[in-house]
Motif scaffolding. Structure first.
Motif, PDB file in Angstrom:
ATOM      1  N   SER A  74       0.773  -1.196   0.038  1.00 41.50           N
ATOM      2  CA  SER A  74       0.010   0.024  -0.099  1.00 41.50           C
ATOM      3  C   SER A  74       0.765   1.278   0.073  1.00 41.50           C
ATOM      4  N   ASP A  75       0.401   2.300  -0.551  1.00 46.45           N
ATOM      5  CA  ASP A  75       0.898   3.635  -0.641  1.00 46.45           C
ATOM      6  C   ASP A  75      -0.013   4.693  -1.258  1.00 46.45           C
ATOM      7  N   PRO A  76       0.275   5.940  -0.663  1.00 47.19           N
ATOM      8  CA  PRO A  76      -0.688   7.054  -1.287  1.00 47.19           C
ATOM      9  C   PRO A  76      -0.126   7.324  -2.700  1.00 47.19           C
ATOM     10  N   ASP A  77       1.269   7.028  -3.042  1.00 53.62           N
ATOM     11  CA  ASP A  77       1.981   7.778  -4.201  1.00 53.62           C
ATOM     12  C   ASP A  77       1.763   6.492  -5.213  1.00 53.62           C
ATOM     13  N   PRO A  78       0.921   6.956  -6.298  1.00 61.76           N
ATOM     14  CA  PRO A  78       0.682   6.143  -7.521  1.00 61.76           C
ATOM     15  C   PRO A  78       2.050   5.863  -8.276  1.00 61.76           C
ATOM     16  N   LYS A  79       3.187   6.643  -8.330  1.00 58.34           N
ATOM     17  CA  LYS A  79       4.205   6.004  -8.917  1.00 58.34           C
ATOM     18  C   LYS A  79       4.992   4.855  -8.263  1.00 58.34           C
ATOM     19  N   SER A  80       4.777   5.139  -6.814  1.00 56.77           N
ATOM     20  CA  SER A  80       5.497   3.825  -6.141  1.00 56.77           C
ATOM     21  C   SER A  80       4.678   2.688  -6.314  1.00 56.77           C
ATOM     22  N   LEU A  81       3.313   2.748  -6.263  1.00 45.47           N
ATOM     23  CA  LEU A  81       2.471   1.626  -6.738  1.00 45.47           C
ATOM     24  C   LEU A  81       2.688   1.035  -7.874  1.00 45.47           C
ATOM     25  N   ASN A  82       2.842   1.832  -9.006  1.00 42.43           N
ATOM     26  CA  ASN A  82       3.121   1.327 -10.293  1.00 42.43           C
ATOM     27  C   ASN A  82       4.372   0.619 -10.215  1.00 42.43           C
ATOM     28  N   CYS A  83       5.439   1.116  -9.755  1.00 40.65           N
ATOM     29  CA  CYS A  83       6.810   0.488  -9.704  1.00 40.65           C
ATOM     30  C   CYS A  83       6.870  -0.892  -8.997  1.00 40.65           C
ATOM     31  N   ILE A  84       6.254  -1.198  -7.919  1.00 40.47           N
ATOM     32  CA  ILE A  84       5.989  -2.320  -7.064  1.00 40.47           C
ATOM     33  C   ILE A  84       5.106  -3.317  -7.822  1.00 40.47           C
ATOM     34  N   LYS A  85       4.170  -2.602  -8.511  1.00 41.56           N
ATOM     35  CA  LYS A  85       3.308  -3.630  -9.217  1.00 41.56           C
ATOM     36  C   LYS A  85       3.947  -4.370 -10.451  1.00 41.56           C
ATOM     37  N   GLU A  86       4.842  -3.813 -11.047  1.00 39.93           N
ATOM     38  CA  GLU A  86       5.672  -4.199 -12.146  1.00 39.93           C
ATOM     39  C   GLU A  86       6.274  -5.674 -11.621  1.00 39.93           C
ATOM     40  N   LEU A  87       6.550  -5.935 -10.173  1.00 45.56           N
ATOM     41  CA  LEU A  87       6.981  -7.090  -9.861  1.00 45.56           C
ATOM     42  C   LEU A  87       6.115  -8.329  -9.669  1.00 45.56           C
ATOM     43  N   GLY A  88       4.763  -8.106  -9.900  1.00 47.61           N
ATOM     44  CA  GLY A  88       3.766  -8.951  -9.607  1.00 47.61           C
ATOM     45  C   GLY A  88       3.000  -8.957  -8.539  1.00 47.61           C
ATOM     46  N   VAL A  89       3.307  -7.586  -7.715  1.00 47.80           N
ATOM     47  CA  VAL A  89       2.715  -7.437  -6.344  1.00 47.80           C
ATOM     48  C   VAL A  89       1.440  -6.736  -6.620  1.00 47.80           C
ATOM     49  N   ALA A  90       0.564  -7.323  -5.654  1.00 50.67           N
ATOM     50  CA  ALA A  90      -0.821  -6.669  -5.617  1.00 50.67           C
ATOM     51  C   ALA A  90      -0.980  -5.352  -4.772  1.00 50.67           C
ATOM     52  N   VAL A  91      -1.411  -4.370  -5.204  1.00 54.12           N
ATOM     53  CA  VAL A  91      -1.329  -3.006  -4.709  1.00 54.12           C
ATOM     54  C   VAL A  91      -2.738  -2.522  -4.345  1.00 54.12           C
ATOM     55  N   THR A  92      -2.621  -1.569  -3.353  1.00 55.00           N
ATOM     56  CA  THR A  92      -3.834  -1.026  -2.615  1.00 55.00           C
ATOM     57  C   THR A  92      -3.352   0.223  -1.820  1.00 55.00           C
ATOM     58  N   ARG A  93      -4.363   0.996  -1.751  1.00 50.12           N
ATOM     59  CA  ARG A  93      -4.127   2.375  -0.817  1.00 50.12           C
ATOM     60  C   ARG A  93      -4.676   1.958   0.594  1.00 50.12           C
ATOM     61  N   ASP A  94      -5.268   0.898   0.777  1.00 46.89           N
ATOM     62  CA  ASP A  94      -5.832   0.696   2.024  1.00 46.89           C
ATOM     63  C   ASP A  94      -4.922  -0.006   2.998  1.00 46.89           C
ATOM     64  N   ASN A  95      -4.297   0.478   4.229  1.00 41.49           N
ATOM     65  CA  ASN A  95      -3.176   0.196   5.021  1.00 41.49           C
ATOM     66  C   ASN A  95      -3.939  -1.196   5.803  1.00 41.49           C
ATOM     67  N   LYS A  96      -5.030  -0.895   6.079  1.00 38.68           N
ATOM     68  CA  LYS A  96      -5.726  -1.861   6.993  1.00 38.68           C
ATOM     69  C   LYS A  96      -5.792  -3.281   6.161  1.00 38.68           C
ATOM     70  N   GLU A  97      -6.149  -3.202   4.854  1.00 36.22           N
ATOM     71  CA  GLU A  97      -6.201  -4.173   4.027  1.00 36.22           C
ATOM     72  C   GLU A  97      -4.878  -5.177   3.938  1.00 36.22           C
ATOM     73  N   ILE A  98      -3.727  -4.401   4.015  1.00 36.98           N
ATOM     74  CA  ILE A  98      -2.444  -4.891   4.032  1.00 36.98           C
ATOM     75  C   ILE A  98      -2.337  -5.838   5.448  1.00 36.98           C
ATOM     76  N   VAL A  99      -2.758  -5.188   6.570  1.00 35.56           N
ATOM     77  CA  VAL A  99      -2.814  -5.942   7.936  1.00 35.56           C
ATOM     78  C   VAL A  99      -3.560  -7.094   7.848  1.00 35.56           C
ATOM     79  N   SER A 100      -4.806  -6.825   7.456  1.00 31.54           N
ATOM     80  CA  SER A 100      -5.717  -8.022   7.624  1.00 31.54           C
ATOM     81  C   SER A 100      -5.475  -9.250   6.804  1.00 31.54           C
ATOM     82  N   ARG A 101      -4.551  -9.046   5.735  1.00 33.67           N
ATOM     83  CA  ARG A 101      -4.408 -10.055   4.987  1.00 33.67           C
ATOM     84  C   ARG A 101      -2.985 -10.463   4.661  1.00 33.67           C
ATOM     85  N   SER A 102      -2.274 -10.019   5.822  1.00 35.61           N
ATOM     86  CA  SER A 102      -0.559 -10.484   5.704  1.00 35.61           C
ATOM     87  C   SER A 102      -0.366 -11.129   7.208  1.00 35.61           C
ATOM     88  N   SER A 103       0.571 -12.072   6.984  1.00 39.21           N
ATOM     89  CA  SER A 103       1.268 -12.584   8.567  1.00 39.21           C
ATOM     90  C   SER A 103       2.346 -11.733   8.633  1.00 39.21           C
TER      91      SER A 103
END
Length: 283
Positions: A49-78
């Motif tokens: 997750s990140d509020p910056d679209p550029k950062s999200l686009n860069c990490i998305k290129e690795l095949g990583v799912a992206v979001t702007r919701d920090n709570k989603e990251i915590v609830s779906r990650s160990s």
């Protein structure tokens, strides 16, 4: 038994581990890329997750799912990696605190932010580790140090160490030393890049083509570092072995000593360490 302690793979990393990055900047991108390249974590098991679209686009290129919701990251990650700037760590932790569960292990790479600060902003008993990595993790040649919080369970530290070892070298140490680690290895790549650039400039000044000078400078730094790590010899001894009587290298070393080369590097480590401490105090 926590989710992280379930099915283990080589290196104490669960085969089905879900990793979430809060913050998708360069360091998060470097770690995610390294985890994926090592084969320890599948790209599909990583979110960021990140509020910056550029950062999200860069990490998305690795095949990583992206979001702007920090709570989603915590609830779906160990494993939740806190990879935001130091000044926003506390607001982010307060935001996600309501969805934190016993399944979550938090790993902070925020410079200067203490484990106690992180623990105080999360539910009591939350497992927290603090890691000081560096950007060469992107090419699986990083250097990191990990420190454990008060509630970590057996296997948490070894699991994170295995992940960080997959992108370079990782050692465990006391948290009180992490600001110094920041000054040495956290900021250290910048010192090395400056040295490579300067060596290359010297080669160009004396007649080498730029591309050849750059390759020679970079490979020389890489080779010297490898000799220190693999020979077991003190760098001063290795330096002496290059300096033949009345030769070119001792003449060059004389110039470096007159210019305060070593003193400047010591000052750089001190400055970065003090700045890391200052950032921690401004939390």
């Amino acid at each position: 038994m926590s989710g992280i302690d379930e099915v283990k793979s080589a290196g104490n990393v669960p085969t089905d581990i879900m990793v979430g990055f809060i913050g998708a900047g360069r360091m998060a991108q470097a770690l995610a890329s390294g985890f994926i390249s090592s084969g320890l974590v599948r790209a599909g098991n990583i979110r960021a997750s990140d509020p910056d679209p550029k950062s999200l686009n860069c990490i998305k290129e690795l095949g990583v799912a992206v979001t702007r919701d920090n709570k989603e990251i915590v609830s779906r990650s160990s494993l939740v990696v806190i990879a935001v700037k130091p000044q926003v760590v506390e607001p982010v932790l307060k935001e996600v605190s309501p969805v934190v569960s016993q399944n979550n292990l938090f790993m902070s790479i925020a410079s200067g932010i203490s484990i106690s600060t992180i623990e105080q902003n999360l539910p009591k008993g939350t497992r927290v580790l603090r890691v000081m990595p560096n950007t060469p993790a992107l090419v699986r040649a990083g250097a990191a140090v990990v420190s454990r919080g008060s509630a970590v369970e057996e296997g948490d530290t070894s699991m994170v160490t295995a992940l960080m070892n997959s992108v370079g070298l990782c050692e465990e140490s006391q948290e009180m030393l992490l600001d110094v680690v920041t000054g040495v290895s956290g900021s250290g790549p910048a010192y090395a890049f400056a040295a490579i650039e300067a060596l290359s400039d010297g080669g160009v000044k004396m007649g080498l083509p730029r591309d050849l000078a750059m390759k020679l400078a970079a490979q020389t730094m890489l080779g010297a570092a490898k000799m220190v790590l693999e020979s077991g010899k003190h760098p001063g001894q290795l330096k002496d072995e290059v300096c033949s009587l009345g030769g070119t290298t001792i003449a060059a070393m004389h110039k470096l000593e007159k210019a305060g080369f070593r003193g400047a590097l010591i000052d750089a480590v001190e400055a970065a360490t003090l700045r890391a401490r200052e950032l921690g105090q401004k939390k």
